[in-house]
Design a protein around this motif. Sequence first.
Motif: not given
Length: 681
Positions: A589-617
Motif C-alpha cells: 500500500l505504501h513503500a519508501a526504502v528506509g522510510d516506511y512501508l505498509v503491506v497487506a497480506r491475505r491468508s485464506g479469507s483473512n487479511w493482515f496489515i503491517g505498517a512500519m516507520g523509521d526514526e521519524f513520525a
Amino acid sequence: MKNVHKIVSWGTASLWLLVGLVLGCGGALHATAKESLILASPNGQLVAEVSIDKHISYTLTQGDKLLLLPSRLSLEVAEVKKLLDKPQLAKVSRRSVDEVIAPTLPTKSKEIRDHFNEMTIELAQPVSIVFRAYNNGIAYRFVTRIPGQVQVDDELVEYNFSQGDSAWLPVEEGFYSHNERSYIQKPLVQFKRDTLSSLPALVATANAKILITESDLQDYPGLWLKGTGKNALAGTFARFPTKVEMEPNSDRNEPVKARAKYLAITKGERAFPWRILAVAKNDAELLTNQLVYQLAEPSRIADTSWIKPGKVAWDWYNTNNLFGVDFKAGVNTQTYKHYIDFAAEYGLEYVILDEGWYNLGDLLSTAPNMNIEELVAYGKQKNVKIVLWVIWKTLDLQFEAAFDRFEKLGVAGIKVDFMQRDDQGMVNYYWKVTEEAAKRKLLVNLHGAYKPAGLQRTFPNAITREGVKGLEWNKWSYESTPEHNVTLPFIRMVAGAMDYTPGAMSNGIGPAAFKNVKFDGKAPDHQDFSIRFTRPMSQTTRVHQMAMFSVFESPMQMMADTPSNYRKEAESAGFIAKVPAVWDETRVLHAAVGDYLVVARRSGSNWFIGAMGDEFAHELTVDLSFLPAGSFAMESFADGINADFWAEDYQRSERQVSRSDRFTIKLAPAGGWTARLTPLK
C-alpha cells in the motif's frame, strides 16, 4: 511444486527484435564482426542488448531510459584457455514461457506467474550464455559443454551505471562473515575500490531501483561486489579455501587461512548461477519481486506434505528469563516444558532448543538437567514440535551419527549455525546438510549464513535463513535501528525468507529516534533504550514490533521474547500469535526504502496489515479498496499518544470496515500500526 498451468511457445517473432543480424532458432552463424542481439521482456518495457565483439557485454534499458551501461561478462576455465576471448557466435535460440508456480512455502503469494522470454546464445567455444527477460528484471547464466572436471579460475561480472546513481550496500570487512550488516547508502562513485559488499545490494538510478543478487547457487562460490571508485560495481568471489583453522578453544569459528587462485573445481558440463538484476519502477515493486525463487531449480522433494510453516517460541534472545514460575529457570527440562506449555496455549507450532541443550563439541551428548526424549514426547502431547540448534562444525564431524540421533529423537528440524562463509566448499555443505535432512524429513534453519540464493525452492525444507542483522543486535549494539528495519524488506528480503526473530515486548526509543523527537521545542537529553544482553529491548515502539509479523517473511517465524513477558502482555502476544507465517497474496500500500512501508497480506479469507516507520513520525492513508465485497471486522493496534516517549504505549481498536473505507494512520517515531481483518457473515 506443481504447475497449475503452463504455456510454452517457440519462435514468437513478433516479440523479438534483432539488431544487425537476423537469426533463426535453428540456424548457425560464425561471427566475423560485431553482433548485437536484443531480448525484450514480455511487456516490451525491459530490453537487454547483448554485444558480441572481442568480448561479450550487455546493456539494459527500460522504455527509452538506459539503466545499465555496457557491462562485460566472462568465464575463465583452466581446461579451455581463453574460453571467451574473441567469441564466435554459432546459434541463437529463443523461447517464451508463461506458467504458474505454486511454492511449497508461499512467503509472498500462493501462486507465482513465471512469465519470461529467453535467449540462448551458443558460441563456437564450448559455452552458451542464457539470458532471460521478465517484466520485473533480467538474468543471465553460463552453460558450459566441457567433458569431465574443470577448474574455474575466475568469472568477470560488471555492473556499469550512470553518473549520479547511488546504492545501498551491505558493506563487509571480509569474506568470513555472518552477513549481518547495515546498509550504507551513498553515490556509487563514493564506494572506493577496497569496498567489499555482500548481496543483495540495491542501486537507485534516475528511473528505477535495481536489486543485484543471484539464484541457483550450487557447487560454486557466492557472488559479492566491490566498489570501483566510479559509477560501477564489480563482481568478486571467495576463492577456494586451501587452509582452514579452528580458532583456539572454539567449536564453531573456522576462518580461512589460505585460498587457492581458482574459484571452484566442478563439472565441465553444467549450468552456472543466475546473475539477477531485479528492476522496480517504484519501491513497492521490490517487495513483490520473486525472481530468486523463479530462477532456482524446482523442488527435488517429491512429497512435501511434512514441511509445515509456523511460529516458534525461542529461548536464546531472552536467555530463558522466566518469572512467576515455581522452578529455577535455565537450560533444563522444566523450563522447556514451560515453553511448550506457552506454545500450546498460544497455538505456536514449534519450540526451539538453542545453545546449551548438548555438551558443546558432541551432538551425541545431552547437557545436565536436560531430557530431550521427554521434551519431544511432551511436545507431541501438546501438538508442539521441537527444533534443535547445532554448531555446523560439530554436525560436520558427527554427520551420520548426529542425523541418526535427530531422526530417532523425532525432532522436527535443526537450526545450523556459525558457517560464516560462502566459498564453494561451504555452499556445498549447505546442500549436503539440507539434502540429508530432507531424507529424514527434517526442517533446516540456517544461521550464520549467506543470503538465500535458490536453495529454498530446490529443497523447501530449508525453511528459513538468517544472513540478516536482526533483533538480537539490540542485546549488544545500537545498530538494529528502525531505519534498518524498514530497509531490510526492500533488499535482503527480496532474496528470500529472513529469520530476523521479531517480537520484543520490552520497547524503548533509541538515540536515532530521539534526535528526531521534539518536546516543548527541545530534544530530550536522554534515551529510553538501553543495551541489555540478558533482558533485551527493541529500539522501536511495541506496535512496530507487532507489525513485523505481517511485514517480515519467514515460514518459521520466531517469537523472540520470553513466555513470561508475552503472558504479561497477553493482548499484544495474542494478536501476534494469530498472524500466519505464509501468505496467499501480498499487496503493498505504501513503500519508501528506509522510510516506511505498509503491506497487506491475505491468508485464506483473512487479511493482515503491517505498517512500519523509521526514526521519524509518519501519517499514511490506508485504502482498503483491495478487499473483496462484504464487511470485515477489523482489530487494529496503533502507537499510543505517548509512544514517542514511552515506546510500549499503544491503542487497540475494533471497528467494521469494507472496501470503500479509507483512513489515516499515525506512526510515532520508530513506530508502527497493524491490523487483522476478518470477514463478517
